[in-house]
Design a protein around this motif. Structure first.
Motif, PDB file in Angstrom:
ATOM      1  N   TYR A  59      36.561  58.373-120.667  1.00 46.41           N
ATOM      2  CA  TYR A  59      36.377  59.618-119.936  1.00 46.41           C
ATOM      3  C   TYR A  59      36.650  59.383-118.455  1.00 46.41           C
ATOM      4  O   TYR A  59      36.086  58.472-117.852  1.00 46.41           O
ATOM      5  CB  TYR A  59      34.972  60.152-120.142  1.00 46.41           C
ATOM      6  CG  TYR A  59      34.806  60.852-121.473  1.00 46.41           C
ATOM      7  CD1 TYR A  59      34.849  60.122-122.663  1.00 46.41           C
ATOM      8  CD2 TYR A  59      34.630  62.226-121.562  1.00 46.41           C
ATOM      9  CE1 TYR A  59      34.722  60.751-123.895  1.00 46.41           C
ATOM     10  CE2 TYR A  59      34.489  62.863-122.781  1.00 46.41           C
ATOM     11  CZ  TYR A  59      34.541  62.123-123.943  1.00 46.41           C
ATOM     12  OH  TYR A  59      34.411  62.750-125.160  1.00 46.41           O
ATOM     13  N   LYS A 101      46.544  57.803-127.619  1.00 45.25           N
ATOM     14  CA  LYS A 101      46.726  59.247-127.463  1.00 45.25           C
ATOM     15  C   LYS A 101      46.853  59.620-125.992  1.00 45.25           C
ATOM     16  O   LYS A 101      46.559  58.820-125.108  1.00 45.25           O
ATOM     17  CB  LYS A 101      45.559  59.997-128.108  1.00 45.25           C
ATOM     18  CG  LYS A 101      45.485  59.819-129.622  1.00 45.25           C
ATOM     19  CD  LYS A 101      44.469  60.745-130.235  1.00 45.25           C
ATOM     20  CE  LYS A 101      44.469  60.621-131.755  1.00 45.25           C
ATOM     21  NZ  LYS A 101      43.486  61.557-132.378  1.00 45.25           N
ATOM     22  N   GLU A 102      47.274  60.838-125.768  1.00 45.76           N
ATOM     23  CA  GLU A 102      47.412  61.317-124.403  1.00 45.76           C
ATOM     24  C   GLU A 102      46.054  61.643-123.800  1.00 45.76           C
ATOM     25  O   GLU A 102      45.079  61.823-124.518  1.00 45.76           O
ATOM     26  CB  GLU A 102      48.312  62.568-124.384  1.00 45.76           C
ATOM     27  CG  GLU A 102      49.749  62.315-124.793  1.00 45.76           C
ATOM     28  CD  GLU A 102      50.607  63.551-124.664  1.00 45.76           C
ATOM     29  OE1 GLU A 102      51.845  63.424-124.794  1.00 45.76           O
ATOM     30  OE2 GLU A 102      50.058  64.638-124.427  1.00 45.76           O
ATOM     31  N   ARG A 103      46.045  61.726-122.497  1.00 47.91           N
ATOM     32  CA  ARG A 103      44.828  62.103-121.790  1.00 47.91           C
ATOM     33  C   ARG A 103      44.664  63.614-121.896  1.00 47.91           C
ATOM     34  O   ARG A 103      45.549  64.380-121.484  1.00 47.91           O
ATOM     35  CB  ARG A 103      44.926  61.666-120.332  1.00 47.91           C
ATOM     36  CG  ARG A 103      43.649  61.817-119.558  1.00 47.91           C
ATOM     37  CD  ARG A 103      43.760  61.164-118.191  1.00 47.91           C
ATOM     38  NE  ARG A 103      43.992  59.719-118.290  1.00 47.91           N
ATOM     39  CZ  ARG A 103      43.952  58.899-117.247  1.00 47.91           C
ATOM     40  NH1 ARG A 103      43.700  59.382-116.038  1.00 47.91           N
ATOM     41  NH2 ARG A 103      44.179  57.615-117.398  1.00 47.91           N
ATOM     42  N   ASP A 104      43.545  64.037-122.439  1.00 46.68           N
ATOM     43  CA  ASP A 104      43.295  65.450-122.689  1.00 46.68           C
ATOM     44  C   ASP A 104      42.234  66.006-121.750  1.00 46.68           C
ATOM     45  O   ASP A 104      41.242  65.343-121.440  1.00 46.68           O
ATOM     46  CB  ASP A 104      42.823  65.667-124.135  1.00 46.68           C
ATOM     47  CG  ASP A 104      43.895  65.390-125.158  1.00 46.68           C
ATOM     48  OD1 ASP A 104      43.542  64.976-126.273  1.00 46.68           O
ATOM     49  OD2 ASP A 104      45.088  65.594-124.840  1.00 46.68           O
ATOM     50  N   ARG A 159      39.677  63.021-121.138  1.00 46.37           N
ATOM     51  CA  ARG A 159      39.379  61.871-121.987  1.00 46.37           C
ATOM     52  C   ARG A 159      40.655  61.408-122.680  1.00 46.37           C
ATOM     53  O   ARG A 159      41.569  62.197-122.913  1.00 46.37           O
ATOM     54  CB  ARG A 159      38.307  62.207-123.020  1.00 46.37           C
ATOM     55  CG  ARG A 159      38.712  63.228-124.083  1.00 46.37           C
ATOM     56  CD  ARG A 159      37.513  63.578-124.956  1.00 46.37           C
ATOM     57  NE  ARG A 159      37.858  64.574-125.958  1.00 46.37           N
ATOM     58  CZ  ARG A 159      36.954  65.222-126.693  1.00 46.37           C
ATOM     59  NH1 ARG A 159      35.650  64.968-126.513  1.00 46.37           N
ATOM     60  NH2 ARG A 159      37.338  66.104-127.590  1.00 46.37           N
ATOM     61  N   GLN A 160      40.649  60.136-123.002  1.00 44.58           N
ATOM     62  CA  GLN A 160      41.819  59.540-123.634  1.00 44.58           C
ATOM     63  C   GLN A 160      41.366  58.587-124.721  1.00 44.58           C
ATOM     64  O   GLN A 160      40.653  57.618-124.455  1.00 44.58           O
ATOM     65  CB  GLN A 160      42.671  58.811-122.598  1.00 44.58           C
ATOM     66  CG  GLN A 160      43.994  58.324-123.132  1.00 44.58           C
ATOM     67  CD  GLN A 160      44.915  57.867-122.002  1.00 44.58           C
ATOM     68  OE1 GLN A 160      44.473  57.556-120.896  1.00 44.58           O
ATOM     69  NE2 GLN A 160      46.200  57.825-122.269  1.00 44.58           N
ATOM     70  N   GLY A 174      36.316  58.041-126.624  1.00 48.82           N
ATOM     71  CA  GLY A 174      37.441  57.814-125.733  1.00 48.82           C
ATOM     72  C   GLY A 174      36.978  57.377-124.366  1.00 48.82           C
ATOM     73  O   GLY A 174      35.774  57.282-124.095  1.00 48.82           O
TER      74      GLY A 174
END
Length: 125
Positions: free
Chosen positions: A94, A43-46, A38-39, A92
Motif C-alpha cells: 500500500y 499486478k499494476e498499482r491500483d 495498492r500493488q 499488497g
C-alpha cells in the motif's frame, strides 16, 4: 523536499482490521488530493481511495467501498486508511501519494508527484 511516510501495515486474517497512516512532511491541506494505492505482486498499482484535502471529500474504489475509510488530521499532517473486513484480495503493498494539482484526476497514479515507500498488507484466509 516532500516526504510521505506510511505505517500500520501487517498480517491479519480475513475479517480483520488494520489502520494505515501516512505522515506528510508538509501541510496536508497544501495538497490538492492525497490518495492510497495498492500493488499486488505481478499486478499494476491500483487506486484504492483518495481525499480532497481542502473539503475532505473522499472517494473509494468499488472493491473497498463500505469497508475502508479515509480520513485526515490536518493538525498532524497525516491521513489514515482504516481497513475493516479485510479480504485476501486486499493483500499488497500500500502506497500513500500526494498531488499538488488535480491533473488527470485523483484516481490516477499519474496525477501524483509524491509517493511514500509503501507498507505491506497481508491478509490470510
Amino acid at each position: 523536499q516532500v516526504q510521505l511516510v506510511e505505517s500500520g501495515g501487517g498480517s491479519v486474517q480475513a475479517g480483520g482490521s488494520l489502520r494505515l497512516s501516512c505522515a506528510a512532511s508538509g501541510y496536508t491541506y497544501s495538497y490538492a488530493c492525497m490518495g492510497w494505492f495498492r500493488q499486488a505482486p505481478g499486478k499494476e498499482r491500483d487506486w484504492v481511495a483518495n481525499i480532497f484535502t481542502g473539503g475532505g471529500n473522499t472517494y473509494y474504489a468499488d472493491s473497498v467501498k463500505g469497508r475502508f475509510t479515509l480520513s485526515q488530521d490536518n493538525a498532524k499532517n497525516t491521513v489514515y486508511l482504516q481497513m475493516n473486513s479485510l479480504k485476501p484480495e486486499d493483500t499488497g503493498m500500500y502506497y500513500c501519494a500526494a498531488a499538488r494539482l488535480f491533473g488527470r484526476g485523483c484516481g490516477f497514479a499519474s496525477t501524483y508527484k509524491y509517493w511514500g515507500q509503501g507498507t505491506q498488507v497481508t491478509v490470510s484466509s
